[in-house]
Design an enzyme around this catalytic site. Sequence first.
Site, PDB file in Angstrom:
ATOM      1  N   PHE A 808       3.238   2.907  35.495  1.00  0.00           N
ATOM      2  CA  PHE A 808       2.640   3.494  34.199  1.00  0.00           C
ATOM      3  C   PHE A 808       2.495   2.310  33.187  1.00  0.00           C
ATOM      4  O   PHE A 808       3.459   1.466  33.041  1.00  0.00           O
ATOM      5  CB  PHE A 808       3.413   4.586  33.579  1.00  0.00           C
ATOM      6  N   HIS A 809       1.214   2.093  32.632  1.00  0.00           N
ATOM      7  CA  HIS A 809       1.174   1.342  31.295  1.00  0.00           C
ATOM      8  C   HIS A 809       0.771   2.094  30.276  1.00  0.00           C
ATOM      9  O   HIS A 809      -0.335   2.807  30.296  1.00  0.00           O
ATOM     10  CB  HIS A 809       0.056   0.112  31.830  1.00  0.00           C
ATOM     11  N   SER A 810       1.728   2.148  29.222  1.00  0.00           N
ATOM     12  CA  SER A 810       1.312   2.930  27.914  1.00  0.00           C
ATOM     13  C   SER A 810       0.221   2.167  26.929  1.00  0.00           C
ATOM     14  O   SER A 810       0.069   1.209  27.402  1.00  0.00           O
ATOM     15  CB  SER A 810       2.736   3.605  27.304  1.00  0.00           C
TER      16      SER A 810
END
Length: 952
Positions: A808-810
């Site tokens: 995941f990349h916020s």
Amino acid sequence: MAFKDKEGDTVASFNGKWISYSHTLMAYAAFVGALIVGLWLHYHKIVQNEFYGYPEEWFPSVSSTIGDRYPERSVFMLFIALTSGPRFVLVGLWYILTNRPNSSLPKFVAGVGIFRTLTCGGWTYVTSTDDHDWHDIFMISYLVATLPWTLGCLALSPANPTAIKYRKLFAGSFFATLVPLIYFFIQHKVHRVAGAYTIYSFFEWALVLLDVAFDAVTVVEFQNFEVVIKDIRGVSRVAGNRSVSDTILEKERGKEIGATFSGAFSWLGFLHAVADVYNGFVFWSMLTSLGVCVWYFPLWHMGISGYEAIILCTLSPFFLGIRPLRFLVTRYTWFFHLLSLPGLLAFLAKSPENRLFSVGFGLSMSCLSWAGTFYAERSQPHRLEGRISAFSLGLIASSVAKFAFWTNNPIWPIMHEPNGGWNKTGLVLAVIAILISTRSTASSGADIPAPGPTRGSSVFAGFGLAGLFFAMHSLLSDSSTMISWVWEGYPVRGPLAVPHGAWTLLAMGVGLNIGLFAPNLSRSWAFYGVGSIGAAVLTTYSHWSGYYGALVLAVYTMAAAPVLITHAARHSPGKTFGLAFLVYNLMVLFHVWVVAYAFVPGGPLVRERTDWVMTAMMLQIGAGIFSVSTQSPAAKTYKGKAVITAASSRQRSYYLYILGAIELLAIATAYLRFPSYDYTPYNPETKSITAGIWTIHFSLDNDMWSSEYRMRDLIKELEVDVIGLLESDLQRIIMGNRDTTQFLAEDLGMWVDYGPGPNKHTWGAALLSKFPIVNSTHHLLPSPVGELAPAIEATIDAYGTLVDVFVFHSGQEEDPEDRRLQSLYLAERMKATSRPAILLSYLVLKPGEGNYNTYVGEKSGMKDIDPTDWDRWCEYILYKGLRRTGYARVSRHTITDTELQLGKFVVDQPENGHELIHESQVPPGLRFPDLFKGEGVRGHRYHVFDEPRYYA
């Protein structure tokens, strides 16, 4: 070759059909004999594969049957050796049957036939056990040569309805069988479906039977031959009357495709065509390198840097509106092509700025040279067609080169010897190619206009070229780009970059042939409608459905190139080509803005509007087609077919030979690169998972070199089993249309999930795993204000235990509401799974504050790998349902701007506490490598803690 009648006594003679009979009998005896012996003596062994045996698999493949076991191997070798004699004679008789004066195709087909025979002996007598590499080389060469042999025999087949019918039947069945063959092989290797290899084996055996049957059809023609042996010195053959094929070809002389191969072959002309195509390859190499060189600067400035203005270098064709300069360019194209070579010399520059300026200058000269070349050749249609063919084939060659080099072009300025570059070789070949192919143009002596009146709008012609160039660059400059558009994760429900990238390349070749042989179709509105439907399907559908649209669009784009460029060359080059590159540049910016909207002025207006980009592209091509439709076609015969001269036919054949060679290289590359899928983790005896998270900054290191090799070395030496990569989507013009994960997955032996594709408007997330990826889902997390946040939710099979892995990349720091909503969404997904789970993430927060308590704790069910590590901001590893045994932070050196974080976990053991223990208390298989202790290696070392942490 000529034969003379000679007097003498006939001592023996036999009908030519016995050559075909003996060849067929010996070949079938080799394969069927080995199959019978194998089934009788080693049935259970030859049906066993790496995953299953009897009863799941119950019929052997060809390779396992004729492999290394005695005596079936000996049976096969004996009869295949006996086949060689009739085989050589069969090739010779076919050449005699089809040969005619001043014809190159029969000689080419005969050469291919001899080559196939020799390579058959190679893979037969050099088994994979003897020498795996040479066995594969011979086998691939044989398979690749099958295509030109089959098509060549079909093209030369005399007018015998029975023979033609069976040749088409066997050839069509052969190539149709390849589709299910590949499908079931992937089902076996990728999905490990029980019984799939048995079905694959039936199709493999069908290929063998059809291959031999195709050559058996020669019995129809050979029965008209009598092989005579006379007792005189030398060997004589009676040629008597003209062959049947001569008569037929005489009648078919007016047919364009047949006429293409009817002229005498000239090695000098062929060499000129090769050099011309290489010049096209150099142009596309420079054009595709500019974006990735420009991208380096806003990437490091985190915004517009000013260096983006260098993209205006492609506007150099506007200078052709200045008459004295146009005079120089059209008469001395070789000089301006030589001026473009700094684009290849750029790799010698150490600083990124100098490299960018070198590429910009070289590309500006290349754009000027090619626009001037098209304009200079406008008075002689066949010469202009040759240049357009070279330009289009240069694109295909560039795509094949990237296919062979894992999506990097070996002569790009971001490549050099340490990371696999062939820059010096590419430069030397470019100099030679320019000196050979650009010495003169049709306008070298005088500026002669194109034949006939020029109609249509130069503005619309320029728009048509802009749409064409953008489509070729954005979608076709890499064979895996459109595949990444339709990829949606595991289980596989669509094409794979390997081997299906070769399908994209074949579609491009088909399209170019349509553009050359059916220009009226290429310029038609009906065909334009088909291309538009293909673009719409690619944009709106996934999996195989979307890829079928991609193939249609590839065919149409390449087919439109000849008519659009030919029409544009009739107008002022400053207007058409200058405007084309101006609009093309605007399209490049447009397709960047849809994903980079958070960093550019006016970005939110086009946020996530790839559909607008595709619509604009097709409307531009449509404008070009509209202008072309107002132009009367070239001179025609009374039957309505274009007049084709002997010179133009001969020239066209050279480019088609080159196209065939390029496509065969693509097929061979697909075979060589097909993954083995026999991957194993680094320490299976401990049932451990070494998981990592790394933000790779689009695979450009601090000095603007492509970083795949350095990344590979670090991941391998750290023995990482599962790794999440962020900022990994490179399938856009500004990133070079690359895919780092292909190289890493194949070299490291890992399954890969590319993550949300380029049409999903993210900066990318990818997952590499030594463990099979059972299932994966791609998420676009809530992002009402800032850039889209990508995530992968995957399930891997780790030692028989299903483990969920989240990558995941916020969102950005500037968008707190986005990041709050994203934390709630992802926490809900992690809480929902009852399986052990690992989060490999980029969270943009401080430990213990704000959204940290959403990701860690009751809302998610996840634990921080080390809550005491306060010195974090972006990268975090969380887990649940696993025993966490180790944690390390490894410095990046100059590969990227972010460290690599690692965690070690053991499956099927309960979670543990945070008590630290000394490394001496840890089993060797659960320790991090000693290589990175202290000063480490190549600038990589354990930092922050100065050594890994281990937990009781």
